[in-house]
Write an enzyme that holds these catalytic residues in place. Structure first.
Site, PDB file in Angstrom:
ATOM      1  N   ASN A 150       0.810  -1.231   0.000  1.00 35.99           N
ATOM      2  CA  ASN A 150       0.000   0.000   0.000  1.00 35.99           C
ATOM      3  C   ASN A 150       0.843   1.281   0.000  1.00 35.99           C
ATOM      4  O   ASN A 150       0.466   2.269  -0.605  1.00 35.99           O
ATOM      5  CB  ASN A 150      -0.992  -0.003   1.163  1.00 35.99           C
ATOM      6  CG  ASN A 150      -0.321  -0.098   2.504  1.00 35.99           C
ATOM      7  OD1 ASN A 150       0.826  -0.548   2.608  1.00 35.99           O
ATOM      8  ND2 ASN A 150      -1.017   0.322   3.540  1.00 35.99           N
ATOM      9  N   GLU A 247       4.601  -4.678  11.971  1.00 34.92           N
ATOM     10  CA  GLU A 247       3.599  -3.622  11.725  1.00 34.92           C
ATOM     11  C   GLU A 247       2.468  -4.271  10.962  1.00 34.92           C
ATOM     12  O   GLU A 247       2.583  -4.518   9.757  1.00 34.92           O
ATOM     13  CB  GLU A 247       4.222  -2.493  10.888  1.00 34.92           C
ATOM     14  CG  GLU A 247       5.266  -1.682  11.609  1.00 34.92           C
ATOM     15  CD  GLU A 247       4.667  -0.797  12.704  1.00 34.92           C
ATOM     16  OE1 GLU A 247       3.432  -0.659  12.757  1.00 34.92           O
ATOM     17  OE2 GLU A 247       5.446  -0.280  13.509  1.00 34.92           O
ATOM     18  N   CYS A 281      -3.455   0.682   6.882  1.00 41.09           N
ATOM     19  CA  CYS A 281      -3.547  -0.221   8.043  1.00 41.09           C
ATOM     20  C   CYS A 281      -4.243   0.415   9.237  1.00 41.09           C
ATOM     21  O   CYS A 281      -4.970  -0.252   9.959  1.00 41.09           O
ATOM     22  CB  CYS A 281      -2.142  -0.645   8.450  1.00 41.09           C
ATOM     23  SG  CYS A 281      -1.029   0.769   8.624  1.00 41.09           S
ATOM     24  N   GLU A 459       7.764   1.734  14.919  1.00 38.11           N
ATOM     25  CA  GLU A 459       8.539   2.447  13.917  1.00 38.11           C
ATOM     26  C   GLU A 459       8.427   3.935  14.245  1.00 38.11           C
ATOM     27  O   GLU A 459       7.514   4.359  14.961  1.00 38.11           O
ATOM     28  CB  GLU A 459       8.011   2.150  12.510  1.00 38.11           C
ATOM     29  CG  GLU A 459       8.252   0.696  12.141  1.00 38.11           C
ATOM     30  CD  GLU A 459       8.081   0.363  10.678  1.00 38.11           C
ATOM     31  OE1 GLU A 459       7.102   0.821  10.071  1.00 38.11           O
ATOM     32  OE2 GLU A 459       8.927  -0.385  10.148  1.00 38.11           O
TER      33      GLU A 459
HETATM   34  P1  NDP Z   1       0.734  -9.598   3.386  1.00 44.81           P
HETATM   35  O1  NDP Z   1       0.756 -10.009   4.805  1.00 44.81           O
HETATM   36  O2  NDP Z   1       0.001 -10.420   2.418  1.00 44.81           O
HETATM   37  O3  NDP Z   1       2.222  -9.468   2.827  1.00 44.81           O
HETATM   38  C1  NDP Z   1       3.187  -8.633   3.451  1.00 44.81           C
HETATM   39  C2  NDP Z   1       4.566  -8.997   2.916  1.00 44.81           C
HETATM   40  O4  NDP Z   1       4.956 -10.282   3.439  1.00 44.81           O
HETATM   41  C3  NDP Z   1       4.627  -9.122   1.400  1.00 44.81           C
HETATM   42  O5  NDP Z   1       5.886  -8.650   0.930  1.00 44.81           O
HETATM   43  C4  NDP Z   1       4.500 -10.621   1.214  1.00 44.81           C
HETATM   44  O6  NDP Z   1       5.007 -11.062  -0.019  1.00 44.81           O
HETATM   45  C5  NDP Z   1       5.328 -11.140   2.373  1.00 44.81           C
HETATM   46  N1  NDP Z   1       5.042 -12.514   2.784  1.00 44.81           N
HETATM   47  C6  NDP Z   1       3.927 -13.248   2.587  1.00 44.81           C
HETATM   48  N2  NDP Z   1       4.053 -14.469   3.162  1.00 44.81           N
HETATM   49  C7  NDP Z   1       5.283 -14.500   3.744  1.00 44.81           C
HETATM   50  C8  NDP Z   1       6.007 -15.483   4.505  1.00 44.81           C
HETATM   51  N3  NDP Z   1       5.487 -16.665   4.804  1.00 44.81           N
HETATM   52  N4  NDP Z   1       7.239 -15.168   4.946  1.00 44.81           N
HETATM   53  C9  NDP Z   1       7.785 -13.958   4.702  1.00 44.81           C
HETATM   54  N5  NDP Z   1       7.152 -12.999   3.970  1.00 44.81           N
HETATM   55  C10 NDP Z   1       5.917 -13.262   3.505  1.00 44.81           C
HETATM   56  O7  NDP Z   1       0.193  -8.100   3.406  1.00 44.81           O
HETATM   57  P2  NDP Z   1      -0.197  -7.195   2.161  1.00 44.81           P
HETATM   58  O8  NDP Z   1       0.993  -6.973   1.306  1.00 44.81           O
HETATM   59  O9  NDP Z   1      -1.457  -7.731   1.576  1.00 44.81           O
HETATM   60  O10 NDP Z   1      -0.487  -5.803   2.893  1.00 44.81           O
HETATM   61  C11 NDP Z   1      -1.684  -5.508   3.509  1.00 44.81           C
HETATM   62  C12 NDP Z   1      -1.576  -5.743   5.007  1.00 44.81           C
HETATM   63  O11 NDP Z   1      -0.504  -4.970   5.537  1.00 44.81           O
HETATM   64  C13 NDP Z   1      -2.810  -5.261   5.735  1.00 44.81           C
HETATM   65  O12 NDP Z   1      -3.175  -6.212   6.713  1.00 44.81           O
HETATM   66  C14 NDP Z   1      -2.350  -3.983   6.393  1.00 44.81           C
HETATM   67  O13 NDP Z   1      -3.089  -3.646   7.534  1.00 44.81           O
HETATM   68  C15 NDP Z   1      -0.936  -4.267   6.690  1.00 44.81           C
HETATM   69  N6  NDP Z   1      -0.185  -3.037   6.837  1.00 44.81           N
HETATM   70  C16 NDP Z   1       0.259  -2.662   8.078  1.00 44.81           C
HETATM   71  C17 NDP Z   1       0.896  -1.454   8.278  1.00 44.81           C
HETATM   72  C18 NDP Z   1       1.412  -1.048   9.607  1.00 44.81           C
HETATM   73  O14 NDP Z   1       2.304  -0.198   9.651  1.00 44.81           O
HETATM   74  N7  NDP Z   1       0.928  -1.575  10.713  1.00 44.81           N
HETATM   75  C19 NDP Z   1       1.091  -0.520   7.164  1.00 44.81           C
HETATM   76  C20 NDP Z   1       0.655  -1.031   5.892  1.00 44.81           C
HETATM   77  C21 NDP Z   1       0.011  -2.238   5.760  1.00 44.81           C
HETATM   78  P3  NDP Z   1       4.003 -11.091  -1.296  1.00 44.81           P
HETATM   79  O15 NDP Z   1       3.414  -9.736  -1.440  1.00 44.81           O
HETATM   80  O16 NDP Z   1       4.895 -11.415  -2.392  1.00 44.81           O
HETATM   81  O17 NDP Z   1       2.977 -12.136  -0.966  1.00 44.81           O
END
Ligand code: NDP
Length: 485
Positions: A150, A247, A281, A459
């Site tokens: 995002n 996060e 998020c 963070e």
């Molecule tokens: P995901 O949890 O699907 O993915 C996050 C990252 O983790 C991606 O780079 C993903 O790769 C990677 N990933 C997935 N599976 C694994 C694994 N088993 N081991 C290591 N890495 C892995 O989240 P989204 O990308 O869909 O983002 C949306 C989510 O992020 C929402 O829940 C949102 O709330 C949260 N978020 C939190 C924030 C915060 O600061 N608290 C800020 C922004 C978002 P790939 O994309 O290639 O699957």
């Protein structure tokens, strides 16, 4: 349109990954814009080795030297704002007006803030008469960082800024859906004079992230992502007792009391639900409105929301862009359907727009659900799209109890003109960041992170330094050793 080859960045060079390549698309058109050369586990190993090799040299520089290089990267980020913002819009589908005013600059702000702190990192001194002790604040080593889709460049900056300022090196994996700007950041760091290997990027999907997290040379894992991924990643990191920052997601409450300034509360509720198409998020997706204010609040809210301009994200007038992918749009529309089925009243939006010019993209009109109940899936689960749920309450205790009745705890907001009540309520809310009479403002100076399932660690702010360093205590005897033997 030319399809760009998107590579990893290892040891100061662009590197073709030897994993299985995949396409990346522009969410506003559905067209392929890049072919990502994914990293293999061996490439991840090479990136970690490059970061490990660079560690002693980087950790051995002074804070002033590190700060100088990071500040030059900040200058380059700002000088390249337009180019980077366009890249981010192509990758994420978010409106260019947002990318130009928020994404690049809030990333640059984070690096600038930690660049400024780097020279002042220090330990403490403790006097014990003929002995003394001191602490050294030391970097952790190689940080494995993983981003969500995002806010791709902002997340990469929020992680690399403090990590590098503290003397760590980093291997960063962007989301597979938004691979472009992390590489641009690596190039900017290189141009700013960052030694090769200090900041590396590996492209790929979850398996690449897993290879990174479980690599034995990774000292710390920093993830921005969903709660389910966070659980997996934290568990994998715990196996080797690695430090973690998580996060994660949220389903944050925004409580609007009857004495609130209605126009401001409505503006904040919209910012808390529709900015970046709702893909934030910390969004306040459960809007609790005191019953006596409900009708006035809804009238103003719906009137303003219906005026929002949905359209081509590259158009500076656009206020609502495209969701990240076809799958994600299907998920969001599935929630809208579930809300209607469960008996919530869909007051506006919640559909793909009729405009044929937008048919190729993954757009959804901002949706407002009224008459919601706490047990509905649209109220309980993170949708991560432009879907606001409105609930009513009658007293303060009830509002606080229902606001806290969630496994999440990322953020919360309160609108009231009663100063005492504002502070009293936020003190009772289980959330890492709370706003009074505004929403979703996250300056780098204040820590950001979650309570409960929404995360571990913080963070931004001085708090981030704790999460990218470790303390060594050194005790020094200047006299004879006291011993009973
Ligand atoms: P995901 O949890 O699907 O993915 C996050 C990252 O983790 C991606 O780079 C993903 O790769 C990677 N990933 C997935 N599976 C694994 C694994 N088993 N081991 C290591 N890495 C892995 O989240 P989204 O990308 O869909 O983002 C949306 C989510 O992020 C929402 O829940 C949102 O709330 C949260 N978020 C939190 C924030 C915060 O600061 N608290 C800020 C922004 C978002 P790939 O994309 O290639 O699957």
């Amino acid at each position: 349109m030319a399809v760009e080859a998107i590579k990893s960045h290892i040891g100061g060079r662009a590197v073709d990954g030897s994993g299985t390549p995949f396409d990346t698309v522009n969410p506003a058109t559905g067209q392929v814009i890049g072919r990502v050369a994914a990293a293999s586990p061996a490439d991840v190993g090479r990136a970690v080795a490059a970061a490990k090799a660079a560690f002693d040299g980087w950790a051995g520089t002074t804070g002033t030297q590190r700060g100088r290089i990071l500040r030059e990267a900040v200058r380059l980020l700002r000088a390249n704002r337009d180019r980077l913002a366009r890249m981010e819009v192509e990758d994420t589908g978010k409106p260019i007006a947002e990318a130009l005013s928020v994404d690049i600059d809030s990333g640059a702000d984070a690096i600038e803030y930690f660049a400024g702190l780097a020279p002042s990192l220090h330990g403490t001194h403790h006097d014990f008469g003929r002995a003394f002790a001191y602490t050294r604040r030391e970097p952790l080593g190689v940080v494995g960082a993983i981003g969500a889709w995002n806010y791709p460049i902002q997340i990469a900056c929020w992680k690399s800024g403090p990590a590098l300022a503290c003397g760590n090196t980093m291997v960063f994996k962007p989301s597979e859906l938004t691979p472009m700007t992390a590489v641009a950041l690596a190039e900017i760091f290189a141009e700013a004079g960052l030694p090769p290997g200090v900041f590396n990027v590996v492209q790929g999907k979850g398996d690449v992230g897993h290879a990174l997290v479980t690599h034995p040379e990774i000292a710390k894992v920093s993830l921005t992502g969903s709660v389910p991924t966070g659980r997996k990643v934290a568990a994998a990191a715990a196996g080797a007792m690695k430090h973690v920052t998580m996060e994660l997601g949220g389903k944050s409450p925004l409580i609007v009391f009857a004495d609130a300034d209605v126009e401001n509360a409505v503006k904040a509720a919209m910012m808390a639900n529709f900015y970046t198409q709702g893909e934030i998020c910390s969004n306040g997706t459960r809007v609790f409105v005191e019953a006596s204010l409900h009708n006035r609040f809804m009238d103003a809210l719906v009137a303003r929301t219906q005026k929002m301009r949905i359209g081509d994200p590259m158009d500076p007038e656009t206020q609502v862009g495209a969701l990240i992918s076809a799958d994600h749009r299907a998920k969001v529309l599935g929630y809208v359907e579930a809300g209607v089925k469960a008996g919530a009243r869909l007051v506006c939006g919640g559909r793909a727009p009729a405009d044929p010019a937008l048919a190729g993209g993954y757009f959804v009109e901002p949706a407002i659900f009224d008459a919601c109940h706490d047990d509905m899936s649209i109220v309980r689960e993170e949708i991560f799209g432009p879907v606001m749920t409105v609930l009513t309450f009658t007293d303060e205790d009830e509002a606080v109890r229902r606001a806290n009745a969630t496994e999440y705890g990322l953020a919360a907001g309160v609108f009231t003109r009663d100063l005492a009540r504002g502070h009293r309520v936020v003190a009772r809310l289980q959330a890492g960041t709370c706003w009074i009479n505004t929403y979703n403002i996250t300056p780098v100076e204040i820590p950001f992170g979650g309570y409960k399932q929404s995360g571990i660690g913080r963070e931004n702010g001085l708090a981030a330094l704790e999460h990218y360093t470790q303390l060594k205590s050194v005790y020094v005897e200047t006299g004879d050793v006291d011993s009973p033997y």
